[in-house]
Design a protein around this motif. Sequence first.
Motif, PDB file in Angstrom:
ATOM      1  N   MET A   1       0.815  -1.182   0.000  1.00 10.53           N
ATOM      2  CA  MET A   1       0.000   0.000   0.000  1.00 10.53           C
ATOM      3  C   MET A   1       0.864   1.253   0.000  1.00 10.53           C
ATOM      4  SD  MET A   1      -3.094  -0.610   2.515  1.00 10.53           S
ATOM      5  CE  MET A   1      -4.054  -2.004   2.683  1.00 10.53           C
ATOM      6  N   ARG A   2       1.961   1.185   0.752  1.00 15.70           N
ATOM      7  CA  ARG A   2       2.875   2.337   0.763  1.00 15.70           C
ATOM      8  C   ARG A   2       3.433   2.602  -0.618  1.00 15.70           C
ATOM      9  NH1 ARG A   2       5.772   1.290   6.261  1.00 15.70           N
ATOM     10  NH2 ARG A   2       6.054  -0.656   5.189  1.00 15.70           N
ATOM     11  N   ALA A   3       3.748   1.538  -1.349  1.00 14.92           N
ATOM     12  CA  ALA A   3       4.296   1.712  -2.702  1.00 14.92           C
ATOM     13  C   ALA A   3       3.313   2.480  -3.586  1.00 14.92           C
ATOM     14  CB  ALA A   3       4.611   0.355  -3.320  1.00 14.92           C
ATOM     15  N   CYS A   4       2.035   2.238  -3.386  1.00 12.28           N
ATOM     16  CA  CYS A   4       1.011   2.924  -4.187  1.00 12.28           C
ATOM     17  C   CYS A   4       0.845   4.376  -3.756  1.00 12.28           C
ATOM     18  CB  CYS A   4      -0.318   2.194  -4.057  1.00 12.28           C
ATOM     19  SG  CYS A   4      -0.260   0.523  -4.722  1.00 12.28           S
ATOM     20  N   THR A   5       0.730   4.613  -2.451  1.00  9.62           N
ATOM     21  CA  THR A   5       0.490   5.982  -1.993  1.00  9.62           C
ATOM     22  C   THR A   5       1.721   6.857  -2.198  1.00  9.62           C
ATOM     23  OG1 THR A   5       1.036   5.358   0.295  1.00  9.62           O
ATOM     24  CG2 THR A   5      -1.289   5.328  -0.338  1.00  9.62           C
ATOM     25  N   ARG A   6       2.912   6.282  -2.111  1.00  8.21           N
ATOM     26  CA  ARG A   6       4.134   7.066  -2.369  1.00  8.21           C
ATOM     27  C   ARG A   6       4.200   7.550  -3.807  1.00  8.21           C
ATOM     28  NH1 ARG A   6       8.771   3.384  -0.706  1.00  8.21           N
ATOM     29  NH2 ARG A   6       7.282   2.164   0.427  1.00  8.21           N
ATOM     30  N   ARG A   7       3.558   6.829  -4.684  1.00  9.79           N
ATOM     31  CA  ARG A   7       3.574   7.204  -6.098  1.00  9.79           C
ATOM     32  C   ARG A   7       2.373   8.052  -6.488  1.00  9.79           C
ATOM     33  NH1 ARG A   7       6.270   2.276  -5.867  1.00  9.79           N
ATOM     34  NH2 ARG A   7       8.176   2.233  -7.103  1.00  9.79           N
ATOM     35  N   GLY A   8       1.636   8.542  -5.502  1.00 10.89           N
ATOM     36  CA  GLY A   8       0.555   9.476  -5.777  1.00 10.89           C
ATOM     37  C   GLY A   8      -0.812   8.863  -5.983  1.00 10.89           C
ATOM     38  N   PHE A   9      -0.963   7.586  -5.693  1.00  9.40           N
ATOM     39  CA  PHE A   9      -2.268   6.951  -5.831  1.00  9.40           C
ATOM     40  C   PHE A   9      -3.011   6.992  -4.504  1.00  9.40           C
ATOM     41  CE2 PHE A   9       0.080   5.144  -9.309  1.00  9.40           C
ATOM     42  CZ  PHE A   9      -0.854   5.144 -10.328  1.00  9.40           C
ATOM     43  N   ARG A  10      -4.323   7.070  -4.595  1.00 10.83           N
ATOM     44  CA  ARG A  10      -5.178   7.012  -3.422  1.00 10.83           C
ATOM     45  C   ARG A  10      -5.836   5.643  -3.414  1.00 10.83           C
ATOM     46  NH1 ARG A  10     -10.607   8.448  -1.689  1.00 10.83           N
ATOM     47  NH2 ARG A  10     -11.302   8.631  -3.826  1.00 10.83           N
ATOM     48  N   ILE A  11      -5.806   4.974  -2.272  1.00 13.35           N
ATOM     49  CA  ILE A  11      -6.425   3.657  -2.147  1.00 13.35           C
ATOM     50  C   ILE A  11      -7.909   3.856  -1.862  1.00 13.35           C
ATOM     51  CG2 ILE A  11      -6.470   1.506  -0.845  1.00 13.35           C
ATOM     52  CD1 ILE A  11      -3.439   2.031  -0.318  1.00 13.35           C
ATOM     53  N   VAL A  12      -8.733   3.368  -2.777  1.00 11.78           N
ATOM     54  CA  VAL A  12     -10.176   3.547  -2.681  1.00 11.78           C
ATOM     55  C   VAL A  12     -10.824   2.358  -1.972  1.00 11.78           C
ATOM     56  CG1 VAL A  12     -12.294   3.840  -4.026  1.00 11.78           C
ATOM     57  CG2 VAL A  12     -10.177   4.923  -4.778  1.00 11.78           C
ATOM     58  N   ARG A  13     -10.292   1.168  -2.221  1.00  8.68           N
ATOM     59  CA  ARG A  13     -10.877  -0.040  -1.643  1.00  8.68           C
ATOM     60  C   ARG A  13      -9.813  -1.120  -1.502  1.00  8.68           C
ATOM     61  NH1 ARG A  13     -16.276  -2.976  -3.937  1.00  8.68           N
ATOM     62  NH2 ARG A  13     -16.550  -4.350  -2.183  1.00  8.68           N
ATOM     63  N   VAL A  14      -9.904  -1.894  -0.432  1.00  7.13           N
ATOM     64  CA  VAL A  14      -9.012  -3.032  -0.205  1.00  7.13           C
ATOM     65  C   VAL A  14      -9.873  -4.260   0.071  1.00  7.13           C
ATOM     66  CG1 VAL A  14      -7.196  -4.010   1.243  1.00  7.13           C
ATOM     67  CG2 VAL A  14      -7.235  -1.550   0.805  1.00  7.13           C
TER      68      VAL A  14
END
Length: 55
Positions: free
Chosen positions: A1-14
């Motif tokens: 999840m950190r890899a995604c948010t560090r690259r500017g993505f917002r996690i909408v659903r898990v």
Amino acid sequence: MRACTRRGFRIVRVTAERLPGRTDDAARVLLRLEGTEDPSRPASGLFLDDGVPGV
């Protein structure tokens, strides 16, 4: 999840579920992301993690 948010993505659903027939902690995790960056970047970064067998 950190890899995604560090690259500017917002996690909408898990969504997470245990893999059928396994007795260890293996699970399938689905992330729904929002963002304007190239989606292949976070996916390719996950291959570098020893705990991720596939993306």
